[in-house]
Design a protein around this motif. Sequence first.
Motif, mmCIF file in Angstrom:
data_model
loop_
_atom_site.group_PDB
_atom_site.id
_atom_site.type_symbol
_atom_site.label_atom_id
_atom_site.label_comp_id
_atom_site.label_asym_id
_atom_site.label_seq_id
_atom_site.Cartn_x
_atom_site.Cartn_y
_atom_site.Cartn_z
ATOM 1 N N PRO A 1 33.914 80.254 34.131
ATOM 2 C CA PRO A 1 33.473 78.853 33.986
ATOM 3 C C PRO A 1 32.554 78.647 32.796
ATOM 4 O O PRO A 1 32.620 77.619 32.126
ATOM 5 N N GLU A 2 31.662 79.649 32.492
ATOM 6 C CA GLU A 2 30.753 79.473 31.354
ATOM 7 C C GLU A 2 31.527 79.446 30.037
ATOM 8 O O GLU A 2 31.217 78.661 29.130
ATOM 9 N N GLU A 3 32.541 80.312 29.935
ATOM 10 C CA GLU A 3 33.331 80.334 28.707
ATOM 11 C C GLU A 3 34.110 79.029 28.539
ATOM 12 O O GLU A 3 34.161 78.452 27.436
ATOM 13 N N LEU A 4 34.708 78.554 29.612
ATOM 14 C CA LEU A 4 35.471 77.300 29.516
ATOM 15 C C LEU A 4 34.553 76.120 29.211
ATOM 16 O O LEU A 4 34.888 75.258 28.384
ATOM 17 N N LEU A 5 33.392 76.070 29.852
ATOM 18 C CA LEU A 5 32.441 74.989 29.559
ATOM 19 C C LEU A 5 31.953 75.065 28.124
ATOM 20 O O LEU A 5 31.730 74.030 27.472
ATOM 21 N N GLY A 6 31.782 76.269 27.599
ATOM 22 C CA GLY A 6 31.357 76.403 26.212
ATOM 23 C C GLY A 6 32.398 75.845 25.259
ATOM 24 O O GLY A 6 32.061 75.159 24.288
ATOM 25 N N LYS A 7 33.692 76.113 25.523
ATOM 26 C CA LYS A 7 34.746 75.577 24.673
ATOM 27 C C LYS A 7 34.779 74.045 24.735
ATOM 28 O O LYS A 7 34.878 73.365 23.704
ATOM 29 N N LEU A 8 34.667 73.527 25.958
ATOM 30 C CA LEU A 8 34.732 72.072 26.100
ATOM 31 C C LEU A 8 33.531 71.401 25.437
ATOM 32 O O LEU A 8 33.690 70.385 24.741
ATOM 33 N N ARG A 9 32.341 71.959 25.650
ATOM 34 C CA ARG A 9 31.136 71.338 25.050
ATOM 35 C C ARG A 9 31.208 71.395 23.530
ATOM 36 O O ARG A 9 30.837 70.425 22.854
ATOM 37 N N SER A 10 31.674 72.514 22.994
ATOM 38 C CA SER A 10 31.748 72.633 21.531
ATOM 39 C C SER A 10 32.728 71.623 20.945
ATOM 40 O O SER A 10 32.419 70.949 19.951
ATOM 41 N N ALA A 11 33.904 71.500 21.569
ATOM 42 C CA ALA A 11 34.894 70.551 21.053
ATOM 43 C C ALA A 11 34.422 69.114 21.208
ATOM 44 O O ALA A 11 34.591 68.284 20.303
ATOM 45 N N MET A 12 33.812 68.797 22.331
ATOM 46 C CA MET A 12 33.351 67.422 22.555
ATOM 47 C C MET A 12 32.162 67.089 21.665
ATOM 48 O O MET A 12 32.020 65.955 21.208
ATOM 49 N N HIS A 13 31.282 68.083 21.423
ATOM 50 C CA HIS A 13 30.122 67.821 20.566
ATOM 51 C C HIS A 13 30.563 67.518 19.137
ATOM 52 O O HIS A 13 29.980 66.642 18.470
ATOM 53 N N SER A 14 31.594 68.219 18.650
ATOM 54 C CA SER A 14 32.055 67.971 17.277
ATOM 55 C C SER A 14 32.855 66.677 17.167
ATOM 56 O O SER A 14 33.072 66.179 16.054
ATOM 57 N N HIS A 15 33.269 66.132 18.293
ATOM 58 C CA HIS A 15 34.104 64.934 18.275
ATOM 59 C C HIS A 15 33.388 63.697 18.812
ATOM 60 O O HIS A 15 33.932 62.594 18.749
ATOM 61 N N ASP A 16 32.178 63.881 19.344
ATOM 62 C CA ASP A 16 31.472 62.759 19.967
ATOM 63 C C ASP A 16 31.126 61.660 18.971
ATOM 64 O O ASP A 16 31.151 60.471 19.301
ATOM 65 N N ALA A 17 30.786 62.058 17.732
ATOM 66 C CA ALA A 17 30.355 61.055 16.751
ATOM 67 C C ALA A 17 31.488 60.070 16.446
ATOM 68 O O ALA A 17 31.265 58.848 16.377
ATOM 69 N N GLN A 18 32.706 60.606 16.288
ATOM 70 C CA GLN A 18 33.825 59.714 15.999
ATOM 71 C C GLN A 18 34.113 58.773 17.170
ATOM 72 O O GLN A 18 34.315 57.568 16.980
#
Length: 531
Positions: A317-334
């Motif tokens: 779960p930590e690895e999957l959450l890390g992937k999701l948070r990283s992708a969402m953080h880089s895309h949140d601004a748009q």
Amino acid sequence: MAIDITALSDEQQLALQQFTSVTDQELDAAVPLLQKCQWNAQIAITRFFDGDADTIDPTTEAAAAAQQPPPPSQSARRTETLMDSIASPRSSTSRSRRNNNGGGGDGGLEPAPRVVPTPESQLTQPVPFPFSLLLLPFNLTYAIFQRVLGTVGYIFPFIPRLLNRFYSGRASQPSRDVRRRPLSPRDTAERFTREFEEEYGVEAGTVPFHPSGYASAFDMAKREVKYLLVLLLSPEHDDTAPFIRETLLSPSFLTYLKEPRNNLILWAGSLADAEPYQVASALNATRFPYVCLIAHTPSVSTTAMSKLVNSAGLVAPEELLGKLRSAMHSHDAQLERIRSQRREQLASRSLRQEQESAYERSLAADREKARRRREEEAEREKVEREEREREERRADEARKVAQWRRWRAQTIPSEPGVEVKDVVRISLRLPSGERVVRKFRAEAGVEELYAFVECYDLLSGEAGDLSEKELQQPEGYRHEYQFRLVSPMPREVFEVEKGGTIRERIGRSGNLIVEKTLGEEEEEEEDNGEA
């Protein structure tokens, strides 16, 4: 205009149901667009959300789509995918590695297609009756053979798993259970949620699954600018149960899914159903459990939906959450920029609607005032017209009365002289108090006595000279006397309507009083007007 749904075919009703469940449009707006798209629900939904149905001809697009070869059946699609995977294991391995590692920049993002489940009636075509008779023995043999294999598999459950591993392996394309009854996307999602909760013993609502099909979740994420997390599970893989218990049902992952500020929509499905199987094929999923994060990518296109990150197989779960948070953080601004633009558009639209509503209310108030003013003017004109008509009637009545009195005064015989022996002497007391004594011929009627009283002022010369030319009686006029003659003692009223001569009614002489009746009639008219 009322839409008769019963007049549509089964395929058209299914397309209409898919379109309305996704777009929430009314029937009178959905049917014309579907007709333009030749009842292709996917093209109609795309044109609706892109808003270019007026600029792009959906009829041409639907006709081009209709000329394409029909989609292969599920078994053919599965066989083709298996052959591709066997023929090119290196490409499959590299694609799986890319899916596990996620995507790079915007230039490397893969598009996320919108998948609408194909109706079963379009996937299978009925065999003509002569061929069905020829194939009847083969069908019976196949059915018996399938029953026997099903019984053996039920008694020895390890045999189907060994066969599956021997022929396809764990990295092969998924298979679906064709024996499961096909349902609509919403019913399929409800069945998956119910089976998931029963199998893993979780309470209803523990995992926030989207309650409808993939296309509905896809459109909601696009419309509301949210992230779409796709979870595909295969009951044939051994990693499914550990992934669900250790990763999906972990407290940290459930908290992340339910956090409103993450703007996350979770859609999940089992590959035993038709729609998740089609979604897995469209997303190029090769290993399961499969997780894919999809979001709107304005840098690619104004309407594009792309895959941000993938994850296949068993993952912590930590690895999957890390992937999701990283992708969402880089895309949140748009996405936040798009949300702010849409909020501004919504605010301006709401302000415009409020202004239009206020204008409509003001216009309605002005119309009401104008209507009341017109009604008041019409009522005033009606009263004035009625008053003028009343005055004209009174003036005409007065003119006719004056003409009749002058005409009647000329027709009254003069008082008989001393040579006439048979006369009646009448003493009249007028309403003014004046007493008049006059002789009348005995054969004169009572009406002549009334006419004398009525025209006394003209006969006495007080109201003008009667020496002018002879007047005519007014046409259509019937004079009514506004007084009556009464003898004081004993009191007796001599009505003009009873007729008779003066000698017969009064005698040779009499004292009479003139009583006016106009006041009584006016009081009666006033009482009637008040009533």
